[in-house]
Motif scaffolding. Sequence first.
Motif, PDB file in Angstrom:
ATOM      1  N   ARG A 165       7.680  -0.870  -2.670  1.00  7.86           N
ATOM      2  CA  ARG A 165       6.994  -1.898  -1.886  1.00  7.86           C
ATOM      3  C   ARG A 165       5.897  -1.232  -1.064  1.00  7.86           C
ATOM      4  N   GLY A 166       4.997  -2.020  -0.560  1.00  4.20           N
ATOM      5  CA  GLY A 166       3.913  -1.487   0.263  1.00  4.20           C
ATOM      6  C   GLY A 166       3.058  -0.490  -0.495  1.00  4.20           C
ATOM      7  N   VAL A 167       2.699   0.600   0.161  1.00  5.54           N
ATOM      8  CA  VAL A 167       1.804   1.597  -0.445  1.00  5.54           C
ATOM      9  C   VAL A 167       2.453   2.338  -1.605  1.00  5.54           C
ATOM     10  N   VAL A 168       3.761   2.270  -1.734  1.00  7.09           N
ATOM     11  CA  VAL A 168       4.461   2.950  -2.834  1.00  7.09           C
ATOM     12  C   VAL A 168       4.266   2.185  -4.139  1.00  7.09           C
ATOM     13  N   ASP A 169       4.076   0.880  -4.079  1.00 15.45           N
ATOM     14  CA  ASP A 169       3.949   0.027  -5.258  1.00 15.45           C
ATOM     15  C   ASP A 169       2.591   0.222  -5.931  1.00 15.45           C
ATOM     16  N   ALA A 170       2.535   1.125  -6.913  1.00 16.64           N
ATOM     17  CA  ALA A 170       1.286   1.468  -7.598  1.00 16.64           C
ATOM     18  C   ALA A 170       0.733   0.277  -8.379  1.00 16.64           C
ATOM     19  N   GLU A 171       1.593  -0.506  -9.008  1.00 18.53           N
ATOM     20  CA  GLU A 171       1.121  -1.652  -9.788  1.00 18.53           C
ATOM     21  C   GLU A 171       0.402  -2.656  -8.897  1.00 18.53           C
ATOM     22  N   ARG A 172       0.930  -2.900  -7.716  1.00 23.26           N
ATOM     23  CA  ARG A 172       0.301  -3.826  -6.789  1.00 23.26           C
ATOM     24  C   ARG A 172      -1.074  -3.321  -6.380  1.00 23.26           C
ATOM     25  N   GLN A 173      -1.181  -2.028  -6.169  1.00 20.28           N
ATOM     26  CA  GLN A 173      -2.466  -1.449  -5.797  1.00 20.28           C
ATOM     27  C   GLN A 173      -3.485  -1.572  -6.925  1.00 20.28           C
ATOM     28  N   LEU A 174      -3.046  -1.457  -8.158  1.00 22.30           N
ATOM     29  CA  LEU A 174      -3.956  -1.605  -9.291  1.00 22.30           C
ATOM     30  C   LEU A 174      -4.441  -3.040  -9.454  1.00 22.30           C
ATOM     31  N   ARG A 175      -3.574  -3.995  -9.130  1.00 18.44           N
ATOM     32  CA  ARG A 175      -3.961  -5.408  -9.241  1.00 18.44           C
ATOM     33  C   ARG A 175      -4.940  -5.811  -8.151  1.00 18.44           C
ATOM     34  N   ALA A 176      -4.947  -5.103  -7.029  1.00 12.70           N
ATOM     35  CA  ALA A 176      -5.806  -5.463  -5.883  1.00 12.70           C
ATOM     36  C   ALA A 176      -7.240  -5.067  -6.108  1.00 12.70           C
TER      37      ALA A 176
END
Length: 67
Positions: free
Chosen positions: A56-67
């Motif tokens: 979750r948060g900054v650890v979630d690489a997939e979420r960062q790629l989607r942003a």
Amino acid sequence: MGGASFAEVTERCPIDEGELVRAFRMCIQVLREIHDAPGAESLQDKAREAISRINRGVVDAERQLRA
């Protein structure tokens, strides 16, 4: 789900933030391997739960790629 924020963890941890994220992501990878391995279903459930608590948060690489 609860748990400490990333800021709280970095305050208590003497290592660099980037190294901490890397360590969490490596842990997630090992947990995914445990989850995908054939074997005890209860262990797979625990691995899935641990992944959801860590990724979750900054650890979630997939979420960062989607942003």
